[in-house]
Scaffold this motif. Structure first.
Motif, PDB file in Angstrom:
ATOM      1  N   LEU A  60      -1.573   3.728  -6.049  1.00 39.34           N
ATOM      2  CA  LEU A  60      -2.601   2.905  -5.012  1.00 39.34           C
ATOM      3  C   LEU A  60      -3.805   3.955  -5.275  1.00 39.34           C
ATOM      4  CD1 LEU A  60      -1.044   2.378  -2.079  1.00 39.34           C
ATOM      5  CD2 LEU A  60      -1.897   0.958  -3.067  1.00 39.34           C
ATOM      6  N   ASP A  61      -3.325   5.151  -6.801  1.00 38.66           N
ATOM      7  CA  ASP A  61      -4.685   6.015  -6.394  1.00 38.66           C
ATOM      8  C   ASP A  61      -6.287   4.721  -6.837  1.00 38.66           C
ATOM      9  OD1 ASP A  61      -3.336   7.343  -5.980  1.00 38.66           O
ATOM     10  OD2 ASP A  61      -2.413   9.176  -8.207  1.00 38.66           O
ATOM     11  N   ASP A  62      -5.849   3.938  -8.660  1.00 37.63           N
ATOM     12  CA  ASP A  62      -7.244   3.880  -8.337  1.00 37.63           C
ATOM     13  C   ASP A  62      -7.802   2.494  -7.385  1.00 37.63           C
ATOM     14  OD1 ASP A  62      -6.549   4.168 -10.766  1.00 37.63           O
ATOM     15  OD2 ASP A  62      -5.255   2.031 -11.429  1.00 37.63           O
ATOM     16  N   VAL A  63      -7.461   2.709  -6.130  1.00 35.53           N
ATOM     17  CA  VAL A  63      -8.308   1.928  -4.812  1.00 35.53           C
ATOM     18  C   VAL A  63      -8.503   2.587  -4.325  1.00 35.53           C
ATOM     19  CG1 VAL A  63      -7.414   0.590  -2.530  1.00 35.53           C
ATOM     20  CG2 VAL A  63      -5.747   0.155  -5.259  1.00 35.53           C
ATOM     21  N   HIS A  64      -9.834   2.763  -4.165  1.00 33.74           N
ATOM     22  CA  HIS A  64     -10.829   3.871  -3.757  1.00 33.74           C
ATOM     23  C   HIS A  64     -11.065   3.929  -2.165  1.00 33.74           C
ATOM     24  CE1 HIS A  64     -10.973   6.031  -7.929  1.00 33.74           C
ATOM     25  NE2 HIS A  64     -11.318   4.491  -7.594  1.00 33.74           N
ATOM     26  N   ASP A  65     -10.938   4.200  -1.446  1.00 32.09           N
ATOM     27  CA  ASP A  65     -11.269   4.277   0.229  1.00 32.09           C
ATOM     28  C   ASP A  65     -12.219   3.845   0.352  1.00 32.09           C
ATOM     29  OD1 ASP A  65      -8.970   4.553   2.225  1.00 32.09           O
ATOM     30  OD2 ASP A  65     -10.655   5.888   3.560  1.00 32.09           O
ATOM     31  N   ASP A  66     -13.615   3.924  -0.073  1.00 33.05           N
ATOM     32  CA  ASP A  66     -15.201   3.846   0.342  1.00 33.05           C
ATOM     33  C   ASP A  66     -15.452   2.256  -0.368  1.00 33.05           C
ATOM     34  OD1 ASP A  66     -15.393   6.366   1.025  1.00 33.05           O
ATOM     35  OD2 ASP A  66     -16.606   6.723  -0.711  1.00 33.05           O
ATOM     36  N   GLU A  67     -14.918   2.339  -1.772  1.00 32.68           N
ATOM     37  CA  GLU A  67     -14.646   0.337  -2.064  1.00 32.68           C
ATOM     38  C   GLU A  67     -13.809  -0.461  -1.078  1.00 32.68           C
ATOM     39  OE1 GLU A  67     -14.594  -2.270  -6.057  1.00 32.68           O
ATOM     40  OE2 GLU A  67     -14.711  -0.026  -6.196  1.00 32.68           O
ATOM     41  N   ILE A  96       0.936   4.688   8.235  1.00 30.27           N
ATOM     42  CA  ILE A  96       1.238   3.711   6.992  1.00 30.27           C
ATOM     43  C   ILE A  96       0.286   4.283   5.553  1.00 30.27           C
ATOM     44  CG2 ILE A  96       1.396   1.893   6.342  1.00 30.27           C
ATOM     45  CD1 ILE A  96       3.122   0.966   9.167  1.00 30.27           C
ATOM     46  N   ILE A  97      -0.640   4.277   6.941  1.00 32.07           N
ATOM     47  CA  ILE A  97      -1.436   4.072   5.355  1.00 32.07           C
ATOM     48  C   ILE A  97      -1.952   5.167   4.002  1.00 32.07           C
ATOM     49  CG2 ILE A  97      -4.102   4.446   4.730  1.00 32.07           C
ATOM     50  CD1 ILE A  97      -4.355   2.066   6.566  1.00 32.07           C
ATOM     51  N   GLU A  98      -1.206   6.378   4.941  1.00 31.05           N
ATOM     52  CA  GLU A  98      -1.299   7.832   4.323  1.00 31.05           C
ATOM     53  C   GLU A  98      -0.056   7.755   3.899  1.00 31.05           C
ATOM     54  OE1 GLU A  98      -1.683  11.016   7.568  1.00 31.05           O
ATOM     55  OE2 GLU A  98      -3.926  10.050   7.842  1.00 31.05           O
ATOM     56  N   THR A  99       0.958   7.634   3.959  1.00 35.55           N
ATOM     57  CA  THR A  99       2.272   7.591   3.199  1.00 35.55           C
ATOM     58  C   THR A  99       2.218   6.579   2.406  1.00 35.55           C
ATOM     59  OG1 THR A  99       3.122   7.581   6.032  1.00 35.55           O
ATOM     60  CG2 THR A  99       5.430   6.699   3.877  1.00 35.55           C
ATOM     61  N   LEU A 100       1.739   5.347   2.650  1.00 35.07           N
ATOM     62  CA  LEU A 100       1.741   4.398   0.952  1.00 35.07           C
ATOM     63  C   LEU A 100       1.023   4.989   0.083  1.00 35.07           C
ATOM     64  CD1 LEU A 100       1.931   0.939   2.623  1.00 35.07           C
ATOM     65  CD2 LEU A 100       3.696   1.627   1.356  1.00 35.07           C
ATOM     66  N   ARG A 101       0.290   5.576   0.708  1.00 33.28           N
ATOM     67  CA  ARG A 101      -1.014   6.867  -0.103  1.00 33.28           C
ATOM     68  C   ARG A 101      -0.150   7.202  -1.313  1.00 33.28           C
ATOM     69  NH1 ARG A 101      -5.940   4.916  -2.781  1.00 33.28           N
ATOM     70  NH2 ARG A 101      -7.376   4.396  -1.072  1.00 33.28           N
ATOM     71  N   GLU A 102       0.733   8.273  -1.050  1.00 31.62           N
ATOM     72  CA  GLU A 102       1.713   8.998  -1.855  1.00 31.62           C
ATOM     73  C   GLU A 102       2.362   8.401  -2.810  1.00 31.62           C
ATOM     74  OE1 GLU A 102       3.984  10.433   0.979  1.00 31.62           O
ATOM     75  OE2 GLU A 102       3.117  11.467   2.179  1.00 31.62           O
ATOM     76  N   ASP A 103       1.874   7.099  -3.452  1.00 37.14           N
ATOM     77  CA  ASP A 103       2.504   5.912  -4.306  1.00 37.14           C
ATOM     78  C   ASP A 103       1.270   6.434  -5.732  1.00 37.14           C
ATOM     79  OD1 ASP A 103       2.900   4.048  -6.292  1.00 37.14           O
ATOM     80  OD2 ASP A 103       3.950   2.761  -4.843  1.00 37.14           O
ATOM     81  N   SER A 104       1.780   6.765  -6.471  1.00 36.97           N
ATOM     82  CA  SER A 104       0.403   6.851  -6.471  1.00 36.97           C
ATOM     83  C   SER A 104       0.163   5.511  -8.005  1.00 36.97           C
ATOM     84  CB  SER A 104       1.219   7.679  -8.103  1.00 36.97           C
ATOM     85  OG  SER A 104       1.993   6.592  -8.783  1.00 36.97           O
ATOM     86  N   LEU A 135      -6.456  -6.060  -3.259  1.00 37.88           N
ATOM     87  CA  LEU A 135      -5.892  -4.887  -4.043  1.00 37.88           C
ATOM     88  C   LEU A 135      -5.114  -5.566  -5.466  1.00 37.88           C
ATOM     89  CD1 LEU A 135      -4.126  -3.697  -1.009  1.00 37.88           C
ATOM     90  CD2 LEU A 135      -4.969  -2.834  -1.637  1.00 37.88           C
ATOM     91  N   THR A 136      -4.376  -6.450  -5.318  1.00 32.99           N
ATOM     92  CA  THR A 136      -4.143  -7.206  -6.784  1.00 32.99           C
ATOM     93  C   THR A 136      -4.891  -7.025  -7.345  1.00 32.99           C
ATOM     94  OG1 THR A 136      -4.082  -9.021  -5.656  1.00 32.99           O
ATOM     95  CG2 THR A 136      -1.830  -8.517  -5.240  1.00 32.99           C
ATOM     96  N   GLY A 137      -5.740  -7.401  -7.657  1.00 32.21           N
ATOM     97  CA  GLY A 137      -7.072  -8.419  -8.812  1.00 32.21           C
ATOM     98  C   GLY A 137      -7.331  -6.366  -9.153  1.00 32.21           C
ATOM     99  N   THR A 138      -7.344  -5.868  -8.663  1.00 29.66           N
ATOM    100  CA  THR A 138      -7.502  -4.058  -8.857  1.00 29.66           C
ATOM    101  C   THR A 138      -6.894  -3.404  -9.517  1.00 29.66           C
ATOM    102  OG1 THR A 138      -9.315  -4.430  -6.807  1.00 29.66           O
ATOM    103  CG2 THR A 138      -8.936  -2.661  -7.618  1.00 29.66           C
ATOM    104  N   LEU A 139      -5.285  -4.001  -9.168  1.00 30.41           N
ATOM    105  CA  LEU A 139      -4.377  -2.766 -10.037  1.00 30.41           C
ATOM    106  C   LEU A 139      -3.818  -3.976 -10.581  1.00 30.41           C
ATOM    107  CD1 LEU A 139      -2.618  -1.643  -6.326  1.00 30.41           C
ATOM    108  CD2 LEU A 139      -4.127  -0.714  -8.444  1.00 30.41           C
ATOM    109  N   ASP A 140      -4.542  -5.226 -11.110  1.00 32.19           N
ATOM    110  CA  ASP A 140      -3.638  -5.818 -12.359  1.00 32.19           C
ATOM    111  C   ASP A 140      -2.280  -6.263 -11.867  1.00 32.19           C
ATOM    112  OD1 ASP A 140      -4.079  -7.936 -14.239  1.00 32.19           O
ATOM    113  OD2 ASP A 140      -3.286  -5.497 -15.782  1.00 32.19           O
ATOM    114  N   SER A 141      -2.136  -6.468 -10.158  1.00 36.34           N
ATOM    115  CA  SER A 141      -0.917  -7.190 -10.290  1.00 36.34           C
ATOM    116  C   SER A 141      -0.136  -8.633 -10.055  1.00 36.34           C
ATOM    117  CB  SER A 141      -0.578  -5.990  -8.924  1.00 36.34           C
ATOM    118  OG  SER A 141       1.061  -6.396  -8.585  1.00 36.34           O
TER     119      SER A 141
END
Length: 441
Positions: free
Chosen positions: A423-430, A413-421, A360-366
């Motif tokens: 995390l938009d770059d994290v695609h669920d299938d991948e 928890i997943i659905e709620t955290l997904r409301e944070d924009s 996640l941190t790699g995908t989001l460059d965090s």
């Protein structure tokens, strides 16, 4: 060009809104007393259930105030929703009434520390609450003055209006303060308040009750504060399902007669028992289920209303908690919840959770922290009853790991955290592919 409505149009518009309000009032035919379904409502003592030991202990400690003596400091600790605030408020309310009958000026000042922020803000908020209680104003500004002046103003207000005052500091462990301080703000607040009686600045008697969900809070209290605070401890354990049923039955008359189906109270109690025996959740479930039933025009509150309320209340609770946590904690929590979901067990092993956190941190460059920091942040989240931890062994020669268990709410928890924009770059299938690859290793 639009024109203002004439008198006749305005009258019709106002009338239609009134008609709608009256129609909704008529439809709301299930709940009779909504205040009884407010979790923080101070209820009559006959409605207090399952806390006889704690009620007796706190009463014994605080009763000396009716003889104009200083009560000892108290530490009330235990999970959220186990009656800490309910009991201390009920006892203090009765002591206030008894002291009034004896011409003793006894004050109770309560502050929730969750959103206070800094020590200076906390001192000013206490002074503001004292001033509000006695019908006056604070004579120093909130900003731009040293904390010492705020303390003096607080002491002045207490000296002028109280013989004895009890400060109730709810969720005290949340008052961390500025990061450049080695000692958390709650420790410094405890030190100042608990030693107030030994200074020349204050003549009234001061007692402090600290309330926390964190059983390890006192480990962060500095040595000076420890030596001056020295509280009497009162532990609040989880309510069990039977106690929760009794709590709900004690508030059953919030509804009109015969509008609760037989399975409503047992089901609401069972749901709440799954979340650390949280009475607030049980009461909130009843209120929400009643409101849902009213909105749908039902003639009674039934099992399906409780189940719908459970989904709504759980999502609201998670949303409220996650709003206040850091981005790094969100990423740790999101990664771990996704692992628990894909594992199908509601639990995640810490090494797998950490590898998904790295993805996640790699995908989001965090920023990316070490595994020890990831584990510590997940441990901190146990305070909010979002997750439970348990150390498990991989075998006699393979060491051990922490397991994070979510019960039934990892998807929420997943659905709620997904409301944070973010995390938009994290695609669920991948994400699913990455997690399942880790689970197969």
């Amino acid at each position: 060009m639009p024109t203002d409505p004439g008198p006749e149009e305005a009258s019709e518009s106002t009338g239609s809104i009134k008609d709608l309000i009256l129609e909704q009032e008529e439809a709301a035919s299930l709940i009779k007393s909504r205040s009884l379904l407010e979790p923080n409502e101070i209820v009559d003592e006959e409605r207090i259930v399952g806390r006889d030991t704690q009620l007796t202990d706190i009463t014994q400690h605080l009763r000396v105030a009716i003889s104009n003596e200083r009560p000892p400091n108290l530490l009330l600790y235990g999970p959220s929703g186990t009656g800490k605030s309910l009991i201390i408020n009920a006892v203090c309310q009765n002591i206030v009434e008894l002291c009034e009958s004896r011409d003793i000026r006894f004050g109770v000042i309560q502050m929730n520390c969750q959103n206070v922020g800094t020590l200076g803000a906390g001192v000013y908020e206490l002074a503001r609450k004292v001033a509000n209680d006695i019908g006056t104003t604070v004579d120093v500004p909130e900003h731009g003055v040293p904390n010492k002046k705020k303390w003096r103003e607080l002491y002045r207000l207490i000296n002028d209006h109280y013989d004895t005052v009890v400060f109730i500091l709810d969720e005290l462990d949340m008052l961390i303060g500025r990061r450049d301080k080695d000692e958390p703000a709650f420790s410094r607040l405890l030190y100042q308040l608990s030693r107030a009686g030994s200074t020349d600045e204050i003549t009234a008697q001061v007692s402090v009750t600290a309330i926390t969900n964190d059983t390890k809070m006192m480990e962060s209290v500095g040595s000076r504060a420890l030596s001056s605070f020295t509280p009497e401890d009162v532990h609040f354990s989880d309510y069990d399902a039977n106690q929760l049923r009794e709590i709900l039955r004690a508030r059953e008359d919030a509804f009109y007669e015969d509008v609760l189906s037989d399975d409503v109270i047992p089901l609401a109690a069972a749901f709440a028992a799954q979340t650390n025996g949280d009475a607030r959740k049980a009461i909130d479930l009843m209120r929400t289920a009643g409101s849902i039933a009213e909105k749908t025009g039902a003639d009674e509150v039934r099992e399906e209303h409780v189940r719908e309320a459970q989904n709504k209340v759980e999502k609201n609770r998670v949303l409220e908690v996650t709003r206040g946590i850091s981005t790094q904690k969100k990423l740790c929590l999101f990664a771990t919840a996704v692992v628990a979901r894909e594992a199908g067990t509601g639990a995640a092993k810490s090494p797998i959770g950490y590898r998904v956190y790295q993805y996640l941190t790699g995908t989001l460059d965090s920023d990316q922290y070490h595994q020890e920091t990831y584990v510590n942040k997940m441990k901190e989240l146990t305070t909010y009853s979002l997750v439970e931890t348990e150390r498990k062994s991989q075998g006699p020669h393979s060491g051990s790991y922490l397991e994070f268990a979510f019960g039934e709410n990892s998807e929420t928890i997943i659905e709620t955290l997904r409301e944070d924009s973010r995390l938009d770059d994290v695609h669920d299938d991948e994400l699913r592919t990455v997690v399942n690859a880790q689970l197969k290793k």
